[in-house]
Design an enzyme around this catalytic site. Structure first.
Site: not given
Length: 588
Positions: A195, A508
């Site tokens: 986070h 990616c």
């Protein structure tokens, strides 16, 4: 006395400022038997319910303070994830049951329940869900602090210009950084997908995470220098070094301004090789950041967020709205939608405790889709319908060979037929691609190319499976080497198979985020590079700085190198000569 520490680079940027310590360590909790009689149990249950209710109110206030105020959408989403945990009565019921059946205090019951959920997420084998264990622990700590009558948000009073130093920070803590104008963040825990790292990047704050045993070695107001790109933290730097850090910060600010101004320019090498630069996104509202960075499309739209933290999977219409939002906003630029990359225990709001012994090698991604065909078919219907809004491609994760890819194509056919029967629009030419992230897919890439419309190489899992490295484990992190010659040879083989079949090939994975790796990828003749929205303009600038002939020659040398260190030296030397200001790691 100067103290130098190395951590995990979490968010690029350079800052110098006085330390501000935020105490976020877990509270010590011990079991306490309740007094005899039903009254004591009921009183403890009411304490528990009150603490959870106050937790909901606290997060709602924090969320409302930042919602719609121009702050990163990630911040609101993470706070809502915590709120959802407190609103979902599963946690409350489990803790209440422990209080009643074991006649123990509410604190011990909350800690027990949270730890059982955390352990299940830890064992998931998926980095995304491992990081979500923090949601559970932060929610539990909020309840515990309320039970203890303590301030639940220790980061609510932050001085401007400070370097925040903490064991860890919750999303609500991070919301206070928005208004405080702090200089940087350093935490003892975390990874690039934690986070703190995600929100620091969204806020544009320099951040270093995973710096062990730091809090006890820093006094309040001690000067701290932080380099978020290098993972460097210097406590009490000497004056000459402070001046050096500030000069580097000034040069970096100038570079970032130039990158923003030139973001719309195409990515073309100095000798005319055109590379498409696209963005990886996880949420629909990241599209604006991708466009600001100059992305020419979305190379990877992760769809897992639609399934996580809820009691039942999303409906077809809900998925369609999310996909259409991205596709229409990006039109006429291409958008590649990836079907869900989830483990079998992640469709419910709470994890199943009887997990697989090794979930990374278990029922996940495409295997799960083929096992749960109704769920898979619903997602494919929504994706095919979204193609009416723009240029859409669909790709499958964790393809192992021709058999599972053809089985997945059969489900696509079923979804198309169902849409036709229902009279719903479904473009007939939606390209279906294959992610190359399992070594077996590389070995049979020439066979897969007969069935796929494009390849997308996912290096995160390819490195993990090729080198037998758990990329979520700190104990073997040093062995996770995208520049390993075996990985490079796998990439080359996949690219060759795609090119010989006339397929576009993109990358990616996180490897594409490294400025040192961009010339390597160009030299391996990858057509499209897809990176995070914040990295698009930097990758474009690197491409514009190099020559394709040089990149191809250096890629040849790298393929003959024996170790990842040798490969790194090749491209570090090239960066030093060609684009020293764009490299994220020290070249001097």
């Amino acid at each position: 006395m100067t103290d130098r520490r190395a951590g995990i680079p979490a968010s690029p940027g350079i800052a110098v400022g006085p330390a501000h310590l935020v105490e976020r360590r877990p509270l010590a909790v011990a079991p306490r038997p309740l007094a005899a009689g039903a009254a004591a149990v009921e009183a403890e249950v009411e304490r528990l319910r009150g603490a959870i209710a106050r937790g909901r109110e606290q997060i709602e206030r924090a969320r409302d303070r930042v919602r719609g105020a121009g702050h990163p959408a990630e911040l609101v989403r993470m706070m809502e994830a915590h709120l959802q945990l407190l609103e979902d009565d599963a946690l409350e019921r489990a803790a209440e049951r422990a209080v009643r059946e074991e006649r123990v205090n509410a604190e011990w019951a909350v800690r027990r329940v949270a730890e059982s959920i955390r352990a299940a997420l830890e064992a998931s084998g998926d980095e995304f869900f491992r990081e979500r264990r923090g949601d559970v622990l932060f929610a539990a700590e909020r309840i515990l602090r309320n039970l203890a009558g303590l301030q639940p948000d220790p980061a609510d009073d932050l001085p401007a210009g400070a370097v925040v130093v903490a064991h860890e920070l919750s999303p609500v803590d991070m919301s206070h950084l928005v208004h405080a104008a702090v200089a940087a963040v350093v935490t003892e825990t975390g990874s690039r997908t934690s986070h703190t790292a995600i929100l620091a990047r969204a806020l544009g704050l320099p951040a270093v995470v995973g710096v062990p045993d730091l809090v006890g070695c820093v006094d309040e107001r001690t000067l701290v220098a932080v380099d978020g790109a290098r993972g460097e933290v210097v406590v009490a730097p000497p004056p000459a070094e402070v001046s050096l850090f500030r000069e580097r910060a000034r040069r970096l600010a100038e570079l970032q301004r130039t990158l923003r101004e030139e973001g719309e320019r195409p990515a073309e090498t100095r000798d005319g090789r055109r590379i498409a630069l696209l963005a990886n996104i996880e949420f629909p509202d990241e599209v604006d950041a991708a466009l600001r960075g100059g992305a020419e499309g979305i190379g990877l739209y992760r769809t897992e967020f639609l399934y996580v933290g809820r009691p039942r999977p999303p409906s077809e219409e809900e998925q369609l709205r999310a996909y259409e939002k991205v596709v229409s906003r990006m039109a006429p630029r291409p958008v590649v939608l990836r079907t869900f990359d989830l483990g079998g225990d992640k469709f419910a709001s709470r994890p199943q405790l009887a997990g697989e012994p090794n979930p990374a090698l278990g029922l996940r991604a495409l295997r799960l889709g083929l096992h749960e065909r109704d769920l898979f078919r619903i997602q494919l219907r929504a994706m095919l319908r979204a193609a009416a809004a723009g240029d859409v491609g669909v790709m499958f994760p964790m393809v192992c060979g021709v058999g599972d890819f053809r089985d997945a194509l059969d489900v696509v056919g079923e979804a198309r037929e169902g849409l036709r029967r229902d009279g719903l629009a479904c473009p007939g030419d939606v390209p279906i691609g294959c992610m190359i992230e399992v070594p077996s897919a590389v070995v049979v890439a020439d066979l897969l190319a007969r069935h796929a419309a494009f390849f997308s190489i996912g290096t995160n899992d390819l490195v993990q499976y090729a080198l037998a490295i758990d990329r979520g484990s700190e104990r073997v992190a040093q062995f996770y080497q995208p520049f390993h010659p075996a990985v490079l040879r796998l990439v080359r083989q996949a690219v060759r198979a795609g090119r010989e079949a006339g397929l576009p090939v993109s990358m990616c994975g996180a490897m594409a985020e490294d400025p040192l790796a961009v010339p390597l990828l160009v030299g391996l003749e990858i057509d499209r590079i897809s990176v995070s929205p914040a990295s698009v303009s930097l990758a474009k600038a690197v491409v514009r700085s190099i020559r394709f002939d040089d990149a191809r020659r250096l890629a040849g040398e790298a393929l003959e190198a024996g170790t990842a260190e040798e490969v790194g030296r090749i491209f570090r030397d090239y960066a030093r000569q060609t684009y020293p200001d764009l490299a994220r790691e020290p070249l001097d």
